[in-house]
Design an enzyme around this catalytic site. Structure first.
Site, PDB file in Angstrom:
ATOM      1  N   CYS A 115       0.820  -1.224   0.000  1.00 35.90           N
ATOM      2  CA  CYS A 115       0.000   0.000   0.000  1.00 35.90           C
ATOM      3  C   CYS A 115       0.849   1.267   0.000  1.00 35.90           C
ATOM      4  O   CYS A 115       0.337   2.358  -0.259  1.00 35.90           O
ATOM      5  CB  CYS A 115      -0.936   0.014   1.197  1.00 35.90           C
ATOM      6  SG  CYS A 115      -2.156  -1.297   1.138  1.00 35.90           S
ATOM      7  N   ASN A 172      -9.846   0.463   0.045  1.00 31.08           N
ATOM      8  CA  ASN A 172      -8.380   0.460   0.053  1.00 31.08           C
ATOM      9  C   ASN A 172      -7.882  -0.071  -1.291  1.00 31.08           C
ATOM     10  O   ASN A 172      -7.940  -1.266  -1.556  1.00 31.08           O
ATOM     11  CB  ASN A 172      -7.879  -0.414   1.208  1.00 31.08           C
ATOM     12  CG  ASN A 172      -6.360  -0.455   1.295  1.00 31.08           C
ATOM     13  OD1 ASN A 172      -5.667  -0.004   0.392  1.00 31.08           O
ATOM     14  ND2 ASN A 172      -5.856  -1.002   2.386  1.00 31.08           N
ATOM     15  N   HIS A 194      -2.896   7.604   2.408  1.00 32.12           N
ATOM     16  CA  HIS A 194      -3.351   6.303   1.906  1.00 32.12           C
ATOM     17  C   HIS A 194      -4.705   6.021   2.551  1.00 32.12           C
ATOM     18  O   HIS A 194      -4.901   6.227   3.753  1.00 32.12           O
ATOM     19  CB  HIS A 194      -2.338   5.217   2.290  1.00 32.12           C
ATOM     20  CG  HIS A 194      -2.840   3.830   2.053  1.00 32.12           C
ATOM     21  ND1 HIS A 194      -3.450   3.455   0.876  1.00 32.12           N
ATOM     22  CD2 HIS A 194      -2.845   2.724   2.852  1.00 32.12           C
ATOM     23  CE1 HIS A 194      -3.797   2.182   0.962  1.00 32.12           C
ATOM     24  NE2 HIS A 194      -3.451   1.720   2.142  1.00 32.12           N
TER      25      HIS A 194
HETATM   26  N1  ACO Z   1     -18.287  -7.780   9.305  1.00 37.43           N
HETATM   27  C1  ACO Z   1     -18.777  -8.117  10.502  1.00 37.43           C
HETATM   28  N2  ACO Z   1     -18.024  -8.547  11.531  1.00 37.43           N
HETATM   29  C2  ACO Z   1     -16.706  -8.656  11.313  1.00 37.43           C
HETATM   30  C3  ACO Z   1     -16.113  -8.331  10.070  1.00 37.43           C
HETATM   31  C4  ACO Z   1     -16.966  -7.881   9.042  1.00 37.43           C
HETATM   32  N3  ACO Z   1     -16.508  -7.532   7.820  1.00 37.43           N
HETATM   33  N4  ACO Z   1     -14.789  -8.528  10.157  1.00 37.43           N
HETATM   34  C5  ACO Z   1     -14.539  -8.968  11.397  1.00 37.43           C
HETATM   35  N5  ACO Z   1     -15.692  -9.037  12.099  1.00 37.43           N
HETATM   36  C6  ACO Z   1     -15.877  -9.472  13.471  1.00 37.43           C
HETATM   37  C7  ACO Z   1     -14.775 -10.386  13.917  1.00 37.43           C
HETATM   38  O1  ACO Z   1     -15.053 -11.721  13.537  1.00 37.43           O
HETATM   39  C8  ACO Z   1     -14.817 -10.191  15.416  1.00 37.43           C
HETATM   40  O2  ACO Z   1     -15.878 -10.956  15.931  1.00 37.43           O
HETATM   41  P1  ACO Z   1     -15.710 -11.730  17.341  1.00 37.43           P
HETATM   42  O3  ACO Z   1     -15.516 -10.645  18.361  1.00 37.43           O
HETATM   43  O4  ACO Z   1     -17.010 -12.452  17.476  1.00 37.43           O
HETATM   44  O5  ACO Z   1     -14.513 -12.610  17.185  1.00 37.43           O
HETATM   45  C9  ACO Z   1     -15.198  -8.719  15.576  1.00 37.43           C
HETATM   46  O6  ACO Z   1     -15.791  -8.332  14.322  1.00 37.43           O
HETATM   47  C10 ACO Z   1     -14.029  -7.825  15.868  1.00 37.43           C
HETATM   48  O7  ACO Z   1     -12.979  -8.144  14.954  1.00 37.43           O
HETATM   49  P2  ACO Z   1     -11.622  -7.344  14.957  1.00 37.43           P
HETATM   50  O8  ACO Z   1     -10.721  -7.878  13.881  1.00 37.43           O
HETATM   51  O9  ACO Z   1     -11.076  -7.301  16.342  1.00 37.43           O
HETATM   52  O10 ACO Z   1     -12.148  -5.909  14.535  1.00 37.43           O
HETATM   53  P3  ACO Z   1     -11.376  -4.535  14.601  1.00 37.43           P
HETATM   54  O11 ACO Z   1     -12.120  -3.583  15.437  1.00 37.43           O
HETATM   55  O12 ACO Z   1      -9.905  -4.707  14.853  1.00 37.43           O
HETATM   56  O13 ACO Z   1     -11.538  -4.006  13.107  1.00 37.43           O
HETATM   57  C11 ACO Z   1     -10.257  -3.850  11.071  1.00 37.43           C
HETATM   58  C12 ACO Z   1     -11.004  -4.767  12.033  1.00 37.43           C
HETATM   59  C13 ACO Z   1     -11.238  -2.841  10.482  1.00 37.43           C
HETATM   60  C14 ACO Z   1      -9.674  -4.674   9.941  1.00 37.43           C
HETATM   61  C15 ACO Z   1      -9.159  -3.078  11.822  1.00 37.43           C
HETATM   62  O14 ACO Z   1      -8.365  -3.985  12.577  1.00 37.43           O
HETATM   63  C16 ACO Z   1      -8.254  -2.311  10.909  1.00 37.43           C
HETATM   64  O15 ACO Z   1      -8.659  -1.311  10.364  1.00 37.43           O
HETATM   65  N6  ACO Z   1      -6.992  -2.695  10.763  1.00 37.43           N
HETATM   66  C17 ACO Z   1      -6.059  -2.008   9.889  1.00 37.43           C
HETATM   67  C18 ACO Z   1      -6.298  -2.371   8.445  1.00 37.43           C
HETATM   68  C19 ACO Z   1      -5.425  -1.525   7.567  1.00 37.43           C
HETATM   69  O16 ACO Z   1      -5.282  -0.349   7.758  1.00 37.43           O
HETATM   70  N7  ACO Z   1      -4.767  -2.074   6.571  1.00 37.43           N
HETATM   71  C20 ACO Z   1      -3.901  -1.210   5.788  1.00 37.43           C
HETATM   72  C21 ACO Z   1      -2.832  -1.836   5.162  1.00 37.43           C
HETATM   73  S1  ACO Z   1      -3.443  -2.864   3.896  1.00 37.43           S
HETATM   74  C22 ACO Z   1      -2.090  -3.209   2.899  1.00 37.43           C
HETATM   75  O17 ACO Z   1      -1.001  -2.800   3.137  1.00 37.43           O
HETATM   76  C23 ACO Z   1      -2.280  -4.149   1.740  1.00 37.43           C
END
Ligand code: ACO
Length: 320
Positions: A114, A277, A247
């Protein structure tokens, strides 16, 4: 005589098909509300089956050339930031060069996931400043939806396809252009965000794996460093920044960086809501959007930043 790499034109392209959160496959068991609250993403564009990364890139490049008032024959350097190349080799940049009818200079890909555009822009800037090239196309283009695991709701909802491009020209004695860049990597993050395949490991393309929480935590921390350090390095006060062009991975990460810079939301270009993204394409897509709608004006100071798999992160400071 000081040479500066001046942005002469921007362009972008999004595939026609747009998939809103409401239209995501039912088996993902997700919701618009969950995705919006955690990421700010409402929709993403999906490349048609025959639309490759190079096809998206050429469309964005032609628009950037038109905006710059230049012909493809003016270009003697093409750098493509991508982690979804058409083929493992040759570089997709050489295919773009050929499709644009260019038979001079040189072209290559940069893979910093990214952060690909930030790394590609910094690389092109150095070639232009040392005289190895005079006019460059710097492109970020991706077909990320080809490498997401459509059974994994934790990643499938996050990514989209698209391309953005800028034309840079080496110019003498000007205040405009790239002031400087800051690039960082730390391979300790390698297995927190990666693609499970590869020619040397599985001989398959693989799909994206992400430890979202670790990525989030490191992104916020490293991006704070990337924006603070570049401002220090180039003796710039945060109050001088006209636009943050980040980004577009996650609105919450962008908000944290803007807060660190004391920047109001009106000075931040947000396109993640409609593009999701798009990896290396997201910054040039956002830049082109804000140039074309008149928000970003010539002479303004913009700060770009990105965090990515690797981990790889960085920033560019540009006087438009
Ligand atoms: N829809 C519904 N529920 C979901 C989804 C979804 N799409 N995805 C995960 N959940 C659930 C999980 O299963 C979990 O359920 P559980 O508590 O029953 O186990 C719950 O939601 C919480 O999951 P987390 O992964 O802890 O959610 P979090 O608040 O961390 O959010 C997210 C996830 C949005 C991906 C966040 O961690 C994030 O933004 N991370 C950074 C991503 C990023 O910036 N990437 C950039 C680089 S990409 C690259 O370089 C290619």
């Amino acid at each position: 005589m000081t040479l500066r790499s001046v942005v002469c034109g921007t362009g972008s392209y999004l595939p026609q098909k747009c998939l809103t959160n409401y239209e995501l496959p039912a088996h993902l068991e997700t919701s618009h509300e969950w995705i919006m609250e955690r990421t700010g993403i409402a929709a993403r564009h999906i490349a048609a089956p025959n639309e490759t990364t190079s096809a998206l890139a050429v469309k964005a490049a032609l628009k950037a050339l038109e905006a710059a008032g230049m012909d493809p024959q003016d270009i003697d350097l093409i750098i493509l930031g991508t982690c979804t190349p058409d083929n493992t080799f040759p570089s997709t940049a050489t295919l773009i060069q050929s499709r644009l009818g260019i038979h001079k200079g040189f072209a290559f890909d940069v893979n910093a996931a990214c952060s690909g555009f930030v790394f590609a822009l910094a690389t092109a800037d150095n070639y232009l400043k040392n005289g190895m090239a005079t006019k460059a196309l710097v492109i970020g283009a991706e077909t990320m939806t080809r490498i997401v695991d459509w059974k994994d709701r934790t990643t499938a909802v996050l990514f989209g396809d698209g391309a953005g491009a800028v034309v840079l020209e080496a110019q003498k004695d000007t205040d405009r252009g790239i002031i400087g860049s800051l690039l960082r990597t730390d391979g300790q993050g390698y297995d927190q965000l990666y693609v499970t395949g590869g020619p040397s490991t599985t001989q398959t393309a693989g799909t994206i794996y992400m430890n979202g929480r670790d990525v989030f935590k490191n992104a916020v921390h490293c991006l704070e460093e990337a924006v603070e350090d570049i401002l220090k390095l180039y003796h710039t006060d945060q109050s001088e920044i006209d636009w943050l062009v980040p980004h577009q991975a996650n609105k919450r990460i962008i908000d944290a960086t803007a807060k660190k810079l004391n920047l109001s939301d009106e000075k931040v270009v947000h396109t993640g809501s409609l593009h999701a993204n798009t990896s290396a394409a997201s910054i040039p897509l956002a830049l082109d959007t804000a140039v074309r709608d008149g928000r970003i004006k010539p002479g303004q100071l913009i700060l770009c930043e990105a965090f990515a798999g690797g981990y790889a992160w960085g920033s560019n400071l540009i006087r438009m």
